[in-house]
Scaffold this active site. Structure first.
Site, PDB file in Angstrom:
ATOM      1  N   ASP A  99       4.473   1.075  15.236  1.00  0.00           N
ATOM      2  CA  ASP A  99       3.617   1.699  14.231  1.00  0.00           C
ATOM      3  C   ASP A  99       2.718   2.715  14.926  1.00  0.00           C
ATOM      4  OD1 ASP A  99       1.968   2.142  12.023  1.00  0.00           O
ATOM      5  OD2 ASP A  99       1.991   0.026  11.438  1.00  0.00           O
ATOM      6  N   ASP A 200       2.193   6.285  10.469  1.00  0.00           N
ATOM      7  CA  ASP A 200       1.085   5.980   9.577  1.00  0.00           C
ATOM      8  C   ASP A 200       0.519   7.246   8.937  1.00  0.00           C
ATOM      9  OD1 ASP A 200      -0.859   3.885   8.679  1.00  0.00           O
ATOM     10  OD2 ASP A 200      -2.286   5.172   9.722  1.00  0.00           O
ATOM     11  N   GLU A 255       4.895   6.744   6.295  1.00  0.00           N
ATOM     12  CA  GLU A 255       4.018   6.040   5.373  1.00  0.00           C
ATOM     13  C   GLU A 255       2.996   7.023   4.851  1.00  0.00           C
ATOM     14  OE1 GLU A 255       0.365   3.424   4.395  1.00  0.00           O
ATOM     15  OE2 GLU A 255       0.506   5.160   5.713  1.00  0.00           O
ATOM     16  N   HIS A 327       0.500  -5.467   4.934  1.00  0.00           N
ATOM     17  CA  HIS A 327      -0.848  -5.808   5.381  1.00  0.00           C
ATOM     18  C   HIS A 327      -1.948  -5.086   4.615  1.00  0.00           C
ATOM     19  CE1 HIS A 327       0.226  -2.016   7.071  1.00  0.00           C
ATOM     20  NE2 HIS A 327      -1.020  -1.822   7.437  1.00  0.00           N
ATOM     21  N   ASP A 328      -1.591  -4.161   3.738  1.00  0.00           N
ATOM     22  CA  ASP A 328      -2.584  -3.399   2.976  1.00  0.00           C
ATOM     23  C   ASP A 328      -2.736  -3.893   1.545  1.00  0.00           C
ATOM     24  OD1 ASP A 328      -3.239  -1.636   5.014  1.00  0.00           O
ATOM     25  OD2 ASP A 328      -1.734  -0.153   4.417  1.00  0.00           O
TER      26      ASP A 328
HETATM   27  O1  ISL Z   1      -3.856   0.623   0.918  1.00  0.00           O
HETATM   28  C1  ISL Z   1      -3.928   1.690   0.393  1.00  0.00           C
HETATM   29  C2  ISL Z   1      -4.540   1.850  -0.935  1.00  0.00           C
HETATM   30  O2  ISL Z   1      -5.898   1.614  -0.995  1.00  0.00           O
HETATM   31  C3  ISL Z   1      -3.399   2.844   1.015  1.00  0.00           C
HETATM   32  O3  ISL Z   1      -3.907   3.995   0.470  1.00  0.00           O
HETATM   33  C4  ISL Z   1      -3.565   2.853   2.526  1.00  0.00           C
HETATM   34  O4  ISL Z   1      -4.893   2.923   2.859  1.00  0.00           O
HETATM   35  C5  ISL Z   1      -2.892   4.043   3.072  1.00  0.00           C
HETATM   36  O5  ISL Z   1      -1.578   3.902   2.694  1.00  0.00           O
HETATM   37  C6  ISL Z   1      -2.958   4.185   4.563  1.00  0.00           C
HETATM   38  O6  ISL Z   1      -2.695   2.972   5.219  1.00  0.00           O
HETATM   39  C7  ISL Z   1      -2.480   2.997   6.584  1.00  0.00           C
HETATM   40  O7  ISL Z   1      -3.461   3.717   7.293  1.00  0.00           O
HETATM   41  C8  ISL Z   1      -4.794   3.194   7.224  1.00  0.00           C
HETATM   42  C9  ISL Z   1      -4.855   1.715   7.570  1.00  0.00           C
HETATM   43  O8  ISL Z   1      -6.102   1.209   7.229  1.00  0.00           O
HETATM   44  C10 ISL Z   1      -3.771   0.929   6.867  1.00  0.00           C
HETATM   45  O9  ISL Z   1      -3.781  -0.403   7.281  1.00  0.00           O
HETATM   46  C11 ISL Z   1      -2.454   1.602   7.143  1.00  0.00           C
HETATM   47  O10 ISL Z   1      -1.363   0.903   6.626  1.00  0.00           O
HETATM   48  C12 ISL Z   1      -5.615   3.999   8.191  1.00  0.00           C
HETATM   49  O11 ISL Z   1      -4.966   4.069   9.423  1.00  0.00           O
END
Ligand code: ISL
Ligand code: CA
Length: 548
Positions: A99, A200, A255, A327-328
């Site tokens: 990642d 990411d 992503e 995880h989000d």
């Molecule tokens: O979870 C979401 C909605 O509120 C997404 O918008 C998410 O924040 C977004 O897809 C980005 O996520 C990724 O980058 C973030 C990190 O906090 C997340 O865990 C990661 O998956 C910042 O690096």
């Protein structure tokens, strides 16, 4: 589109390393913990593993704030542990997806330390710096985690951009030197033999450098209009591919919020694009204008429509992915199923959907045993920056803790980050020490060991499903034909490839339903979460896959 590739045939198991398995009793999951559970991972029938970031990080945002891309987070282990893990995975025929967080770094990264030091230094343009406007931030952009997306830095009295937390300054991809550094990071891990990269927030790497004010209060619309899909996005992706990815046998999955069915194909150009993207249609369907902590009800009608639209999109170009949690987001069974009475059946139904939809399935650790949301009793139990800062903002608007907790317990990210439930012992077999994050109290019953010993458990069912998918190319490469079922609580679709046809019937309700003719179960049941029954009836949360 049907050209074979390992990553199209992969079933990916996502591991949040901090919460998977602690090997040294400090309460934090680590790489040696993963190594110790490789038999388990392999037994699931998955063939690739995606690790959330394992790089050195002050851990402001679960490791998505990287301070050194070439070092393993000391809590997680050493580079030698990593090399051993990679070797051990490969020896078992499992691929590794890393990642990479390249939209932003940590503010503790050396680049940022240099960048903030003076306006003239050569690292200044690795990030976005702007003077304020009448002692306010340069524009009105909100950050993902609440408050302004700009932070005033006293050293030079200018603001820097951070779409996420203040400790995650955005990297400036306009600067060719920065892009070159980013390529070096990718090459370092690919040279080690890593098989795939999850990129990411790739949707946001090209900024609107005129930084216009947003004209909407709808946060997801701001993301789509201002943060994502910027003017040079395709060019940046194409260049990374030409300079780096094309020189390796690597799979790339992008992503990012703001990727829509209208613009998705821009990311998936076969010569110049990514291999896959995650789409978030269903993940955002229950968010109101205020975003995550402003939940609204979802409907199965919309859910089906979203999958239809996305599968139609991927049928044109590229390759899709399918996931129902990560995880989000909250746990899939608590969100789309019933985590009470029909916990087992609805977990199995959702696993059935994951393994029979088009696109590469990404299964989040714990979903194979039906792990559920945790109910925090107070906000102070949260370990998530998004919840913590969201609460500070909500408090200012006069929201009560009870009200906010309700939203957090429905939608918060802590739900999916609780330690993996291996057994019923004190810390769920995750650790011998108080874990960094609360263990879900239901681990006493809901755990791997219990399900190993139970023939009809979610875990055993999951294993049968991964086998089914791997043995039937129609479930991987087949066309997707959803049927507009008269009975709207039923999700019904066909997968077909070279004379092989499967019908999938999913009862998304706690009712017994008389199937309309079009959904009647005619043919051989190849898998289901109930013993075979009448062809014209489905039981609560019943899932059936029929070979026609
Ligand atoms: O979870 C979401 C909605 O509120 C997404 O918008 C998410 O924040 C977004 O897809 C980005 O996520 C990724 O980058 C973030 C990190 O906090 C997340 O865990 C990661 O998956 C910042 O690096
Ligand atoms: Ca540890």
């Amino acid at each position: 589109m049907n050209k074979r590739a390992w990553w199209k045939e992969a079933i990916v198991y996502q591991i949040y390393p901090r919460s998977f398995k602690d090997s040294n009793g400090d309460g934090v999951g680590d790489l040696r913990g993963i190594i110790s559970e490789l038999d388990y991972i392999q037994s699931l029938g998955v063939n690739a593993v995606w690790l959330n970031p394992i790089f050195k990080s002050p851990n402001d945002d679960g490791g998505y704030d990287i301070s050194d891309y070439f070092t393993i987070q000391p809590e997680f282990g050493t580079m030698a542990d990593f090399d051993e893990l990679l070797k051990a995975l490969h020896a078992r025929g499992l691929r590794l997806i890393m990642d990479l967080v390249l939209n932003h770094s940590s503010d503790e990264h050396e680049w940022f330390q240099k960048s903030r030091a003076s306006k003239e230094n050569p690292y200044r343009d690795y990030y976005f710096w702007k003077p304020g406007k009448n002692s306010s931030p340069p524009n009105n952009w909100p950050s993902f985690f609440g408050g302004s997306a700009w932070q005033l830095d006293p050293v030079t009295n200018e603001y820097y951009l951070h779409l996420f937390s203040r400790k995650q300054p955005d990297l400036n991809w306009e600067n060719p030197r920065l892009r070159e550094e980013v390529y070096q990071v990718m090459k370092f891990w690919l040279d080690k033999g890593v098989d795939g990269l999850r990129l990411d927030v790739i949707s946001a790497i090209s900024k609107r450098t005129d930084f216009p004010d947003t004209d909407t209060n709808d946060f997801n619309e701001t993301i789509r209009k201002y943060y994502s899909n910027g003017p040079r996005l395709r060019e940046f992706i194409a260049d990374a591919r030409k300079q780096v990815w094309d020189h390796y046998d690597v799979m790339t999955v992008g992503e990012g919020p703001g990727i829509t069915p209208q613009n998705a194909l821009d990311y998936l150009d076969e010569q110049h694009g990514l291999n896959m993207i995650f789409h978030f249609g269903h993940m955002f369907m229950d968010q109101g204008p205020g975003g995550r902590f402003d939940p609204i009800p979802w409907t199965l009608q919309d859910f089906k429509q979203i999958f239809k639209t996305w599968n139609d999109t991927f049928a044109q170009r590229g390759w899709g992915s399918i996931f129902l949690g990560n995880h989000d987001f909250p746990r899939m069974v608590s969100r789309w199923g019933d985590d009470q009475i029909y916990w087992k059946q609805s977990s199995q139904l959702l696993c059935t959907l994951l393994m029979t939809m088009p696109g590469t399935p990404f299964v989040y650790m714990g979903d194979e045993i039906g792990m559920t949301n945790i109910r925090l009793k107070q906000i102070s139990e949260s370990q998530d920056i998004e919840t913590k800062t969201g609460w500070l903002e909500a408090k200012k608007r006069g929201v009560s803790e009870d009200q906010f907790l309700k939203a957090v317990n429905y939608a918060g990210r802590d739900n999916s980050r609780t330690p993996m439930q291996w057994n019923g012992s004190q810390y769920a077999g995750f650790s011998t020490h108080t874990p960094w994050m609360l263990v879900n109290p239901n681990h006493t019953e809901l755990n791997v060991a219990a399900q190993e010993g139970e023939n009809d458990s979610i875990l055993h069912y999951f294993r049968s499903l991964t086998n089914l998918r791997k043995e039937n190319p129609a479930l991987i490469y087949g066309t997707y034909q959803p049927v507009d079922c008269e009975e709207e609580r039923i999700f019904l679709y066909f997968r077909e490839w070279h004379q092989e046809k499967f019908m999938i019937v999913l009862n998304f309700s706690s009712e017994v339903i008389n199937l309309p003719k079009q959904a009647a179960i005619r043919g051989k049941r190849v898998i289901g979460n109930y013993p075979a029954g009448s062809a014209d009836i489905v039981r609560p949360w019943e899932a059936v896959v029929v070979k026609c």
